[in-house]
Design a protein around this motif. Structure first.
Motif, PDB file in Angstrom:
ATOM      1  N   LEU A  39      41.836  -5.980  18.989  1.00  0.00           N
ATOM      2  CA  LEU A  39      40.990  -4.962  19.609  1.00  0.00           C
ATOM      3  C   LEU A  39      40.334  -5.461  20.891  1.00  0.00           C
ATOM      4  CD1 LEU A  39      39.252  -3.487  16.427  1.00  0.00           C
ATOM      5  CD2 LEU A  39      41.358  -2.764  17.522  1.00  0.00           C
ATOM      6  N   ALA A  40      40.790  -6.614  21.394  1.00  0.00           N
ATOM      7  CA  ALA A  40      40.173  -7.217  22.584  1.00  0.00           C
ATOM      8  C   ALA A  40      40.158  -6.291  23.796  1.00  0.00           C
ATOM      9  CB  ALA A  40      40.874  -8.534  22.913  1.00  0.00           C
ATOM     10  N   PRO A  41      41.226  -5.549  24.110  1.00  0.00           N
ATOM     11  CA  PRO A  41      41.171  -4.667  25.288  1.00  0.00           C
ATOM     12  C   PRO A  41      40.132  -3.549  25.170  1.00  0.00           C
ATOM     13  CG  PRO A  41      43.438  -5.077  24.649  1.00  0.00           C
ATOM     14  CD  PRO A  41      42.581  -5.598  23.536  1.00  0.00           C
ATOM     15  N   LEU A  42      39.699  -3.237  23.942  1.00  0.00           N
ATOM     16  CA  LEU A  42      38.722  -2.162  23.758  1.00  0.00           C
ATOM     17  C   LEU A  42      37.287  -2.669  23.728  1.00  0.00           C
ATOM     18  CD1 LEU A  42      40.498   0.006  21.003  1.00  0.00           C
ATOM     19  CD2 LEU A  42      40.611   0.251  23.487  1.00  0.00           C
ATOM     20  N   PHE A  43      37.075  -3.825  23.099  1.00  0.00           N
ATOM     21  CA  PHE A  43      35.697  -4.287  22.868  1.00  0.00           C
ATOM     22  C   PHE A  43      35.370  -5.633  23.503  1.00  0.00           C
ATOM     23  CE2 PHE A  43      36.864  -1.591  19.185  1.00  0.00           C
ATOM     24  CZ  PHE A  43      35.958  -0.557  19.396  1.00  0.00           C
ATOM     25  N   ALA A  56      46.374   0.314  17.604  1.00  0.00           N
ATOM     26  CA  ALA A  56      47.481   0.954  18.318  1.00  0.00           C
ATOM     27  C   ALA A  56      47.064   1.321  19.743  1.00  0.00           C
ATOM     28  CB  ALA A  56      47.937   2.200  17.555  1.00  0.00           C
ATOM     29  N   ILE A  57      45.867   1.904  19.870  1.00  0.00           N
ATOM     30  CA  ILE A  57      45.357   2.262  21.200  1.00  0.00           C
ATOM     31  C   ILE A  57      45.157   1.008  22.046  1.00  0.00           C
ATOM     32  CG2 ILE A  57      43.399   3.287  22.429  1.00  0.00           C
ATOM     33  CD1 ILE A  57      43.021   5.115  19.931  1.00  0.00           C
ATOM     34  N   SER A  58      44.639  -0.042  21.424  1.00  0.00           N
ATOM     35  CA  SER A  58      44.395  -1.310  22.119  1.00  0.00           C
ATOM     36  C   SER A  58      45.696  -1.914  22.640  1.00  0.00           C
ATOM     37  CB  SER A  58      43.702  -2.286  21.167  1.00  0.00           C
ATOM     38  OG  SER A  58      43.513  -3.546  21.757  1.00  0.00           O
ATOM     39  N   LEU A  59      46.746  -1.900  21.802  1.00  0.00           N
ATOM     40  CA  LEU A  59      48.033  -2.457  22.209  1.00  0.00           C
ATOM     41  C   LEU A  59      48.621  -1.676  23.377  1.00  0.00           C
ATOM     42  CD1 LEU A  59      50.374  -4.457  21.698  1.00  0.00           C
ATOM     43  CD2 LEU A  59      51.326  -2.766  20.106  1.00  0.00           C
ATOM     44  N   LEU A  60      48.585  -0.350  23.289  1.00  0.00           N
ATOM     45  CA  LEU A  60      49.113   0.472  24.382  1.00  0.00           C
ATOM     46  C   LEU A  60      48.351   0.214  25.681  1.00  0.00           C
ATOM     47  CD1 LEU A  60      49.686   3.875  22.543  1.00  0.00           C
ATOM     48  CD2 LEU A  60      51.448   2.315  23.383  1.00  0.00           C
ATOM     49  N   LYS A  61      47.043   0.108  25.584  1.00  0.00           N
ATOM     50  CA  LYS A  61      46.238  -0.164  26.773  1.00  0.00           C
ATOM     51  C   LYS A  61      46.623  -1.506  27.389  1.00  0.00           C
ATOM     52  CE  LYS A  61      41.480  -0.761  28.395  1.00  0.00           C
ATOM     53  NZ  LYS A  61      40.036  -0.785  28.035  1.00  0.00           N
ATOM     54  N   ALA A  62      46.771  -2.536  26.532  1.00  0.00           N
ATOM     55  CA  ALA A  62      47.115  -3.870  27.032  1.00  0.00           C
ATOM     56  C   ALA A  62      48.479  -3.880  27.706  1.00  0.00           C
ATOM     57  CB  ALA A  62      47.091  -4.871  25.880  1.00  0.00           C
ATOM     58  N   LEU A  63      49.469  -3.232  27.112  1.00  0.00           N
ATOM     59  CA  LEU A  63      50.815  -3.227  27.681  1.00  0.00           C
ATOM     60  C   LEU A  63      50.874  -2.442  28.994  1.00  0.00           C
ATOM     61  CD1 LEU A  63      52.883  -2.682  24.391  1.00  0.00           C
ATOM     62  CD2 LEU A  63      52.599  -4.807  25.670  1.00  0.00           C
ATOM     63  N   ILE A  64      50.176  -1.313  29.033  1.00  0.00           N
ATOM     64  CA  ILE A  64      50.160  -0.508  30.271  1.00  0.00           C
ATOM     65  C   ILE A  64      49.465  -1.264  31.399  1.00  0.00           C
ATOM     66  CG2 ILE A  64      49.209   1.589  31.310  1.00  0.00           C
ATOM     67  CD1 ILE A  64      49.662   2.940  28.536  1.00  0.00           C
ATOM     68  N   LEU A  65      48.343  -1.920  31.087  1.00  0.00           N
ATOM     69  CA  LEU A  65      47.634  -2.687  32.114  1.00  0.00           C
ATOM     70  C   LEU A  65      48.463  -3.878  32.594  1.00  0.00           C
ATOM     71  CD1 LEU A  65      43.938  -2.672  30.825  1.00  0.00           C
ATOM     72  CD2 LEU A  65      44.904  -1.445  32.785  1.00  0.00           C
ATOM     73  N   ASP A  66      49.241  -4.489  31.685  1.00  0.00           N
ATOM     74  CA  ASP A  66      50.110  -5.595  32.106  1.00  0.00           C
ATOM     75  C   ASP A  66      51.147  -5.121  33.128  1.00  0.00           C
ATOM     76  OD1 ASP A  66      48.813  -7.473  30.633  1.00  0.00           O
ATOM     77  OD2 ASP A  66      50.348  -7.691  29.080  1.00  0.00           O
ATOM     78  N   ILE A  67      51.701  -3.933  32.915  1.00  0.00           N
ATOM     79  CA  ILE A  67      52.668  -3.380  33.877  1.00  0.00           C
ATOM     80  C   ILE A  67      51.981  -3.124  35.214  1.00  0.00           C
ATOM     81  CG2 ILE A  67      54.098  -1.368  34.387  1.00  0.00           C
ATOM     82  CD1 ILE A  67      54.728  -1.161  31.410  1.00  0.00           C
ATOM     83  N   ALA A  68      50.763  -2.586  35.145  1.00  0.00           N
ATOM     84  CA  ALA A  68      50.020  -2.312  36.384  1.00  0.00           C
ATOM     85  C   ALA A  68      49.695  -3.604  37.138  1.00  0.00           C
ATOM     86  CB  ALA A  68      48.734  -1.558  36.048  1.00  0.00           C
TER      87      ALA A  68
END
Length: 580
Positions: free
Chosen positions: A234-238, A561-573
């Motif tokens: 949950l690191a990308p969220l909190f 799940a939300i945290s993982l999607l956020k992390a992967l999308i930000l990595d692409i960015a």
């Protein structure tokens, strides 16, 4: 504005001396206090606590059908997205580009299958297709259509009469016109639906839940370098807030869900194990009565002590020794049992059911995954007792299986992890259900079993099938092998759970100085929980506790799940930023 770099350090406080050296005392002690209070509460008034657990289960069934159903559908959608999206799927779960997986593919798959639902498949592969052949949503809807037609024609159903038998009598007497596309119990039409619902419960829904948690943990631990514990996902969220009370609460929820999830698996396995011992030995005190044998409380408690002692010994030896070798052994025994049914079972009938069942499952999966029925109706009652029970079981089991899968999957890609972790176990289970369940159905529909398999208890049906296939001596030999296989699956599940609990308590560290002592403590704790629940109501009480314990962790998986999607999308960015 540049995107901030990802969080790559999470300092989880651990004690630096004494018994709790290397462990997070809040997570460890809070979990132990909770388990102790649960055991004391149950044993202080067994009858009342059992009734309260049942009431909590009924409340969740009445109010959370939609929540559980849509949660599992969401897990499937997210898991498939990260696996199949090209830029996500090729990500390696490790920081070393040249790193190699720790375990061979066979050992890796053996541990995935053994820790996942190896116990359940021995019981349900025989029983579930048989039960769905007699009753499932398509049969229930057909019953409703018949009753509606009878009502519109002024025909009343006699009290106590079977709807389908009465309908067929009315059609034969020309009092009622035949109705097309009905699904009659124990008919050819019911065969497709029976395997479809069995595959629905044991297929992608279960393994996508496990793999989603596993991919989250492995990504943040091995790719990002965070501790291998639930809060890291949950690191990308909190962010850094996870170093304090919030992270501690998340890890405590994971420990509790793991305990009650593995309690459900152990409970089913113990019941099957005791039924197998009775089938082999005929010792009367193992079952309640010989006509409809159900394991006694004494048999379950005796089996529990044997399993947990062996599990503790295996866990103390570590993943690379006891867990790995036991997983390999039970996989070999599983394939031997499967080979027996492939050679001597209703093979052609089973293979036909396998093909039709998979086709029907794939076609109907999108609709089944989001269908919710009113729990006050017969359809809703079926859904709660089957589908919702399974969804809660998989969710409660997810922190244990997910962390264990992450632990053994370093240096594999997300796509490899997901595809093998979902497709291979699902197909293996489908084959199991088709060969073993199909053989049981064939014995019944051909009249050989004469209803005895249908009428036997869920955990005894596999042994009944073997009894009809072989002479008593050979049936005893094969049943003995099944009992040994059950024991190895039980030990593998329990020892893996003990290692996972230790990892969660130790802030993600696999090897801790006092780890062996804590494994012993948690072995006793898990034994106490399962034993108390057995006394409070047997498998029903275990199921009730598991369903309640799954509720908080189901929400944590959504956040993961939300945290993982956020992390992967930000990595692409970030990658695009670097190219500019």
């Amino acid at each position: 504005m540049a995107i901030r770099p990802p969080l790559e350090e999470l300092n989880i406080k651990t004690h630096d001396k004494g018994f709790y050296k290397g462990f997070n005392r809040f997570v460890t002690v809070t979990s132990k206090i909770f388990v102790t209070l649960v055991v004391i509460w149950i044993l202080s008034d067994i009858e009342r606590s059992g009734a309260m657990l049942d009431a909590m289960k009924n409340w969740s069934y009445a109010n959370l059908n939609g929540y559980y159903t849509y949660s599992i559908a969401f897990y499937i959608l997210v898991c498939l997205t990260v696996i199949l999206w090209p830029s996500f799927g090729r990500i390696k779960l490790g920081s070393d580009p040249n790193g190699k997986p720790e375990f061979s593919n066979f050992s890796w798959f053996s541990m995935i299958f053994g820790a996942g639902i190896g116990i359940g498949v021995l019981t349900y592969s025989a029983a579930e297709p048989l039960w769905h052949l007699m009753n499932n949503p398509d049969i229930i809807m057909s019953k409703e259509i018949i009753l509606s037609s009878m009502s519109s024609n002024g025909i009343a159903l006699p009290q106590g009469a079977d709807v389908f038998a009465f309908y067929q009598d009315q059609v034969a007497a020309n009092a009622l016109a035949p109705i097309d596309n009905l699904v009659i119990p124990k008919s050819d039409e019911a065969l497709d639906t029976a395997f479809r619902y069995a595959f629905f419960h044991w297929g992608i829904g279960a393994w996508a839940t496990y793999c989603l948690v596993g991919i989250c943990l492995a990504f943040f631990a091995y790719t990002r370098g965070l501790p291998l514990t639930m809060r890291s996902a949950l690191a990308p969220l909190f962010g850094k807030h996870l170093e304090g009370p919030l992270g501690n609460i998340i890890d405590v929820a994971a420990v509790i869900a793991t305990i009650f999830g593995v309690a459900q698996t152990i409970g089913i396995g113990l019941s099957s194990f005791a039924s197998g011992l009775y089938s082999i030995t005929g010792i009367s005190w193992l079952v309640t009565d010989a006509v409809n044998p159900e394991p006694t409380t004494g048999a379950l408690l005796m089996s529990l002590l044997v399993v947990m002692c062996l599990s503790m010994i295996s866990a103390l030896s570590g993943v690379g020794r006891g867990v790995k070798w036991l997983s390999n052994i039970n996989m070999v025994l599983s394939f031997l049992l499967l080979a027996f049914f492939l050679i001597f079972g209703a093979t052609m009938f089973a293979l036909e059911m396998l093909g039709k069942g998979i086709f029907s499952y794939v076609i109907h999966l999108p609709a089944m995954a989001v269908t919710v029925w009113d729990p006050n109706t017969e359809l809703g009652a079926w859904q709660t007792s089957w589908s919702i029970f399974y969804w809660a079981w998989w969710i409660a089991f997810a922190p244990f299986v997910g962390l264990f899968l992450a632990r053994i999957s370093k240096n594999r890609t997300i796509r490899e992890f997901g595809l093998i972790g979902i497709v291979a176990p699902s197909l293996t289970l489908f084959v199991w259900f088709s060969l073993i369940g199909g053989t049981g159905i064939d014995l019944e529909l051909s009249g050989i079993a004469n209803g005895k398999i249908f009428d036997s208890g869920l955990t005894a049906q596999l042994f009944e099938i073997i009894g009809f296939m072989l002479n008593p001596a050979m049936a005893g030999v094969l049943s003995s092998m099944v009992v040994v296989l059950l024991l190895t699956y039980l030990v593998t599940s329990a020892d893996s759970a003990l290692l996972v609990i230790n990892t969660l308590n130790a802030a993600g560290e696999v090897q801790v100085e006092n780890g062996s002592k804590h494994i012993i403590v948690w072995s006793i704790a898990v034994t106490a929980v399962v034993g108390a629940l057995i006394l409070a109501g047997g498998l029903d009480a275990i199921t009730s506790a598991m369903i309640v314990a799954a509720i908080p962790f189901s929400f944590i998986i959504i956040l993961m799940a939300i945290s993982l999607l956020k992390a992967l999308i930000l990595d692409i960015a970030r990658a695009r930023e670097r190219k500019l």
